[in-house]
Design a protein around this motif. Structure first.
Motif, PDB file in Angstrom:
ATOM      1  N   ALA A  52       0.845  -1.194   0.000  1.00 24.17           N
ATOM      2  CA  ALA A  52       0.000   0.000   0.000  1.00 24.17           C
ATOM      3  C   ALA A  52       0.877   1.238   0.000  1.00 24.17           C
ATOM      4  CB  ALA A  52      -0.903   0.009   1.227  1.00 24.17           C
ATOM      5  N   ALA A  53       0.374   2.295  -0.632  1.00 25.42           N
ATOM      6  CA  ALA A  53       1.105   3.560  -0.697  1.00 25.42           C
ATOM      7  C   ALA A  53       0.240   4.686  -0.143  1.00 25.42           C
ATOM      8  CB  ALA A  53       1.504   3.875  -2.135  1.00 25.42           C
ATOM      9  N   LEU A  54       0.881   5.602   0.529  1.00 23.96           N
ATOM     10  CA  LEU A  54       0.247   6.822   1.000  1.00 23.96           C
ATOM     11  C   LEU A  54       0.655   7.906   0.014  1.00 23.96           C
ATOM     12  CD1 LEU A  54      -1.422   8.074   3.265  1.00 23.96           C
ATOM     13  CD2 LEU A  54       0.670   8.375   4.563  1.00 23.96           C
ATOM     14  N   CYS A  55      -0.313   8.488  -0.676  1.00 23.53           N
ATOM     15  CA  CYS A  55      -0.022   9.424  -1.761  1.00 23.53           C
ATOM     16  C   CYS A  55      -0.509  10.824  -1.412  1.00 23.53           C
ATOM     17  CB  CYS A  55      -0.701   8.967  -3.046  1.00 23.53           C
ATOM     18  SG  CYS A  55      -0.240   7.292  -3.532  1.00 23.53           S
ATOM     19  N   PHE A  56       0.376  11.804  -1.603  1.00 22.81           N
ATOM     20  CA  PHE A  56       0.054  13.206  -1.344  1.00 22.81           C
ATOM     21  C   PHE A  56       0.100  13.977  -2.655  1.00 22.81           C
ATOM     22  CE2 PHE A  56       2.266  11.703   2.531  1.00 22.81           C
ATOM     23  CZ  PHE A  56       1.183  11.746   3.392  1.00 22.81           C
ATOM     24  N   SER A  57      -0.990  14.657  -2.962  1.00 19.47           N
ATOM     25  CA  SER A  57      -1.088  15.372  -4.231  1.00 19.47           C
ATOM     26  C   SER A  57      -0.406  16.732  -4.140  1.00 19.47           C
ATOM     27  CB  SER A  57      -2.554  15.566  -4.609  1.00 19.47           C
ATOM     28  OG  SER A  57      -3.176  16.422  -3.678  1.00 19.47           O
ATOM     29  N   THR A  67      -1.106  20.873   3.981  1.00 21.15           N
ATOM     30  CA  THR A  67      -1.893  21.024   5.199  1.00 21.15           C
ATOM     31  C   THR A  67      -3.035  20.013   5.239  1.00 21.15           C
ATOM     32  OG1 THR A  67      -1.348  23.370   5.230  1.00 21.15           O
ATOM     33  CG2 THR A  67      -3.194  22.675   6.599  1.00 21.15           C
ATOM     34  N   PHE A  68      -3.712  19.832   4.111  1.00 25.01           N
ATOM     35  CA  PHE A  68      -4.774  18.836   4.030  1.00 25.01           C
ATOM     36  C   PHE A  68      -4.211  17.441   4.309  1.00 25.01           C
ATOM     37  CE2 PHE A  68      -7.173  15.672   1.651  1.00 25.01           C
ATOM     38  CZ  PHE A  68      -8.444  15.866   2.171  1.00 25.01           C
ATOM     39  N   GLY A  69      -3.093  17.132   3.652  1.00 22.10           N
ATOM     40  CA  GLY A  69      -2.445  15.831   3.848  1.00 22.10           C
ATOM     41  C   GLY A  69      -2.023  15.614   5.282  1.00 22.10           C
ATOM     42  N   LEU A  89      -0.508   4.267  10.272  1.00 24.30           N
ATOM     43  CA  LEU A  89       0.608   4.674   9.407  1.00 24.30           C
ATOM     44  C   LEU A  89       1.542   3.510   9.078  1.00 24.30           C
ATOM     45  CD1 LEU A  89       1.616   8.216  10.684  1.00 24.30           C
ATOM     46  CD2 LEU A  89       0.563   7.609   8.509  1.00 24.30           C
ATOM     47  N   SER A  90       1.688   2.582   9.984  1.00 22.52           N
ATOM     48  CA  SER A  90       2.599   1.452   9.745  1.00 22.52           C
ATOM     49  C   SER A  90       2.062   0.486   8.680  1.00 22.52           C
ATOM     50  CB  SER A  90       2.850   0.693  11.043  1.00 22.52           C
ATOM     51  OG  SER A  90       1.638   0.127  11.505  1.00 22.52           O
ATOM     52  N   LYS A  91       0.841   0.666   8.245  1.00 29.70           N
ATOM     53  CA  LYS A  91       0.247  -0.209   7.230  1.00 29.70           C
ATOM     54  C   LYS A  91       0.699   0.139   5.818  1.00 29.70           C
ATOM     55  CE  LYS A  91      -2.384  -2.221  10.289  1.00 29.70           C
ATOM     56  NZ  LYS A  91      -2.004  -3.503  10.813  1.00 29.70           N
ATOM     57  N   PHE A  92       1.388   1.268   5.654  1.00 28.80           N
ATOM     58  CA  PHE A  92       1.807   1.727   4.329  1.00 28.80           C
ATOM     59  C   PHE A  92       3.261   1.350   4.061  1.00 28.80           C
ATOM     60  CE2 PHE A  92      -1.761   4.359   5.509  1.00 28.80           C
ATOM     61  CZ  PHE A  92      -2.529   4.317   4.360  1.00 28.80           C
ATOM     62  N   ASP A  93       3.510   0.897   2.834  1.00 30.66           N
ATOM     63  CA  ASP A  93       4.847   0.470   2.427  1.00 30.66           C
ATOM     64  C   ASP A  93       5.605   1.563   1.680  1.00 30.66           C
ATOM     65  OD1 ASP A  93       4.637  -2.479   3.127  1.00 30.66           O
ATOM     66  OD2 ASP A  93       2.862  -2.189   1.862  1.00 30.66           O
ATOM     67  N   TYR A  94       4.878   2.482   1.059  1.00 25.30           N
ATOM     68  CA  TYR A  94       5.492   3.510   0.228  1.00 25.30           C
ATOM     69  C   TYR A  94       4.832   4.857   0.463  1.00 25.30           C
ATOM     70  CZ  TYR A  94       7.315  -0.476  -2.342  1.00 25.30           C
ATOM     71  OH  TYR A  94       7.947  -1.645  -2.680  1.00 25.30           O
ATOM     72  N   ILE A  95       5.579   5.909   0.155  1.00 31.75           N
ATOM     73  CA  ILE A  95       5.038   7.266   0.138  1.00 31.75           C
ATOM     74  C   ILE A  95       5.267   7.809  -1.266  1.00 31.75           C
ATOM     75  CG2 ILE A  95       5.295   9.632   0.974  1.00 31.75           C
ATOM     76  CD1 ILE A  95       6.285   8.513   3.611  1.00 31.75           C
ATOM     77  N   SER A  96       4.231   8.393  -1.835  1.00 28.70           N
ATOM     78  CA  SER A  96       4.342   9.060  -3.124  1.00 28.70           C
ATOM     79  C   SER A  96       3.859  10.489  -2.934  1.00 28.70           C
ATOM     80  CB  SER A  96       3.478   8.348  -4.168  1.00 28.70           C
ATOM     81  OG  SER A  96       3.497   9.059  -5.383  1.00 28.70           O
ATOM     82  N   ALA A  97       4.653  11.444  -3.388  1.00 26.64           N
ATOM     83  CA  ALA A  97       4.281  12.843  -3.182  1.00 26.64           C
ATOM     84  C   ALA A  97       4.783  13.692  -4.346  1.00 26.64           C
ATOM     85  CB  ALA A  97       4.878  13.354  -1.878  1.00 26.64           C
ATOM     86  N   GLY A 109       2.457  18.366  -1.922  1.00 21.54           N
ATOM     87  CA  GLY A 109       2.434  17.169  -1.085  1.00 21.54           C
ATOM     88  C   GLY A 109       3.829  16.681  -0.751  1.00 21.54           C
ATOM     89  N   GLY A 110       4.807  17.127  -1.536  1.00 22.32           N
ATOM     90  CA  GLY A 110       6.199  16.761  -1.282  1.00 22.32           C
ATOM     91  C   GLY A 110       6.721  17.320   0.028  1.00 22.32           C
ATOM     92  N   TYR A 111       6.197  18.485   0.456  1.00 19.72           N
ATOM     93  CA  TYR A 111       6.589  19.029   1.759  1.00 19.72           C
ATOM     94  C   TYR A 111       6.272  18.012   2.846  1.00 19.72           C
ATOM     95  CZ  TYR A 111       6.583  23.655  -0.497  1.00 19.72           C
ATOM     96  OH  TYR A 111       6.815  24.719  -1.320  1.00 19.72           O
ATOM     97  N   LEU A 112       5.046  17.528   2.814  1.00 19.60           N
ATOM     98  CA  LEU A 112       4.586  16.576   3.812  1.00 19.60           C
ATOM     99  C   LEU A 112       5.247  15.211   3.625  1.00 19.60           C
ATOM    100  CD1 LEU A 112       2.745  15.843   6.161  1.00 19.60           C
ATOM    101  CD2 LEU A 112       0.935  15.398   4.491  1.00 19.60           C
ATOM    102  N   GLY A 113       5.340  14.758   2.385  1.00 19.05           N
ATOM    103  CA  GLY A 113       5.942  13.461   2.111  1.00 19.05           C
ATOM    104  C   GLY A 113       7.394  13.388   2.558  1.00 19.05           C
TER     105      GLY A 113
END
Length: 127
Positions: free
Chosen positions: A70-75, A83-85, A98-106, A110-114
């Motif tokens: 699973a991936a957590l994706c920030f637009s 801020t929304f993310g 949060l530990s359920k996610f394997d990847y972050i995509s930003a 959304g890159g600030y948060l990622g």
């Protein structure tokens, strides 16, 4: 389309110089192009401790899908998207998900948060 055709048309990437934390990886020589299947097999081995025989790209895709990654994706969208993310991250953290996610995509905002979340997870793992 059979696996042999897919393997022959698979994009290749140039391997980066090996880093100390990547020692023992399947990807060893940075002078030759690397097949996508090799990169994905190495990814599975590192993140899920799974060995996949490099028989075909189809077999690698099946192994990846069977792991239920699973991936957590920030637009994008600037600081508003970050801020929304952040609200989403806080809700996931509150529910200990949060530990359920394997990847972050930003991307972009959304890159600030990622990037912050990635650094925070990395630092927390070292403590």
């Amino acid at each position: 389309m059979n696996s042999e055709n897919v393997e022959n048309t698979t994009p290749v990437v140039q391997a980066p110089e090996p880093a100390p934390e990547n020692e023992g990886a399947v990807i060893e020589d940075s002078s030759d192009p690397i097949q996508l299947s090799t990169v994905l097999i190495d990814e599975l081995r590192k993140n899920k401790s799974t060995f996949v025989s490099p028989a075909s790209l189809d077999d690698v895709f099946k192994a990846l899908h069977s792991k239920r990654l699973a991936a957590l994706c920030f637009s994008g969208g600037g600081i508003r998207s970050a801020t929304f993310g952040l609200g989403i991250v806080q809700a996931l953290a509150k529910r200990k998900l949060l530990s359920k996610f394997d990847y972050i995509s930003a991307v972009t905002g959304g890159g600030y948060l990622g990037s912050w979340l990635s650094a925070w997870v990395n630092r927390a793992g070292q403590q």
